[in-house]
Design an enzyme around this catalytic site. Structure first.
Site, PDB file in Angstrom:
ATOM      1  N   LYS A  59       0.739  -1.262   0.083  1.00 15.66           N
ATOM      2  CA  LYS A  59       0.096   0.007   0.033  1.00 15.66           C
ATOM      3  C   LYS A  59       0.951   1.320  -0.104  1.00 15.66           C
ATOM      4  O   LYS A  59       1.951   1.215   0.514  1.00 15.66           O
ATOM      5  CB  LYS A  59      -0.960   0.036   1.217  1.00 15.66           C
ATOM      6  CG  LYS A  59      -0.183  -0.062   2.576  1.00 15.66           C
ATOM      7  CD  LYS A  59       0.078   1.380   2.791  1.00 15.66           C
ATOM      8  CE  LYS A  59       0.964   1.198   4.353  1.00 15.66           C
ATOM      9  NZ  LYS A  59       1.755   2.481   4.694  1.00 15.66           N
TER      10      LYS A  59
ATOM     11  N   ASP B 272      -1.873  -1.605  10.549  1.00 14.45           N
ATOM     12  CA  ASP B 272      -2.314  -1.763   9.379  1.00 14.45           C
ATOM     13  C   ASP B 272      -3.047  -2.610   8.780  1.00 14.45           C
ATOM     14  O   ASP B 272      -3.478  -2.790   7.734  1.00 14.45           O
ATOM     15  CB  ASP B 272      -0.933  -1.406   8.279  1.00 14.45           C
ATOM     16  CG  ASP B 272      -0.601  -0.211   8.126  1.00 14.45           C
ATOM     17  OD1 ASP B 272      -0.901   0.911   8.817  1.00 14.45           O
ATOM     18  OD2 ASP B 272       0.735  -0.043   7.706  1.00 14.45           O
TER      19      ASP B 272
END
Length: 259
Positions: free
Chosen positions: A9, A139
């Protein structure tokens, strides 16, 4: 064999909103990178204990995948999970660089949890899996929910999908590892008192391309970039730091939209 991809990401923007209970709170736009991923494979074998290949140099107890396994065992108390890994080993094919702000370790653990849930028929719903993941790393909820783009807030546990075009991104990771803990501690020491919440009000409603093209300044977009430059001044000497690239998470990866 059973296989799943664990995507990287980038943080289109990342703003620190406060500090409580020993942790920073934030609001950020996470965007999945479709063409950069690790691969997690469960390969048949006979094993006396849970084993991981491909993460050499990382002690088993510190490995996010192992932590995810222990979390699933504790939550489910289901013997078929432990029995499965007496007949399979975990193989990690790494492509996402470490300490790069791309979420590699968290993505690996999240993909492992999703694949375990599927192949072992654990029956854990996504909100519960995300909650378990959040205890391992901030995350993980984003990676478990697997949205192409999402606004992430709180300690990372609040994930809201954001509908927008998928950006094709060019990444550059210098040979500089940025320790996330060090960067956050640096932010707290030098920059926490300077945050102005109203300065980024409404950003979560603006699409990522518009944010990158109109705000343009990587230090304004990502609060951790200034902290990373203090902690790792050599980052400032990377050519991409001077050429209109952006900075992901706690670093050290720079990114931009591909032409």
């Amino acid at each position: 064999m059973y296989t799943i991809n664990a995507h990287a990401k980038v943080n289109i923007f990342l703003k620190i909103t406060g500090h409580k209970e020993g942790y920073h709170t934030l609001i950020s736009r996470f965007m999945r990178v479709d063409d950069l991923y690790d691969t997690i494979t469960f390969e048949p074998c006979i094993a006396e204990e849970f084993s991981i290949e491909g993460c050499e140099g990382v002690p088993l107890e510190s490995n996010t995948i192992y932590k995810a396994y222990q979390s699933l065992k504790k939550y489910t108390k289901d013997p078929k999970l432990e029995n499965f890994f007496k007949h399979h080993k975990v193989i990690v094919t790494k492509r996402i660089p470490s300490q790069a702000g791309l979420g590699g370790g968290s993505s690996d653990a999240a993909a492992f949890m999703r694949l375990c849930n599927e192949v072992c028929n654990l029956g854990i719903d996504t909100p519960t899996l995300s909650q378990l993941g959040s205890q391992i790393g901030a995350d993980l909820p984003f990676f478990i929910q697997n949205y192409p783009s999402a606004n992430v807030s709180g300690f990372g546990e609040i994930v809201e999908p954001f509908e927008e075009e998928t950006l094709h991104l060019e990444l550059f990771t210098p040979k500089i590892g940025c320790d996330t803990t060090v960067v956050y501690k640096t932010f707290k020491k030098h920059l926490l008192d300077d945050i102005t919440l109203c300065s980024f009000t409404g950003w979560e409603k603006i699409d990522s391309r518009t944010l990158l093209e109109t705000i343009a300044d990587p230090i304004i977009l990502n609060d951790l970039y200034a902290a990373a430059l203090i902690a790792y001044p050599e980052l400032g000497e990377v050519p991409q730091a001077k050429e209109g690239w952006f900075f992901s998470g706690s670093g050290s990866t720079f990114f931009r939209i591909k032409n």
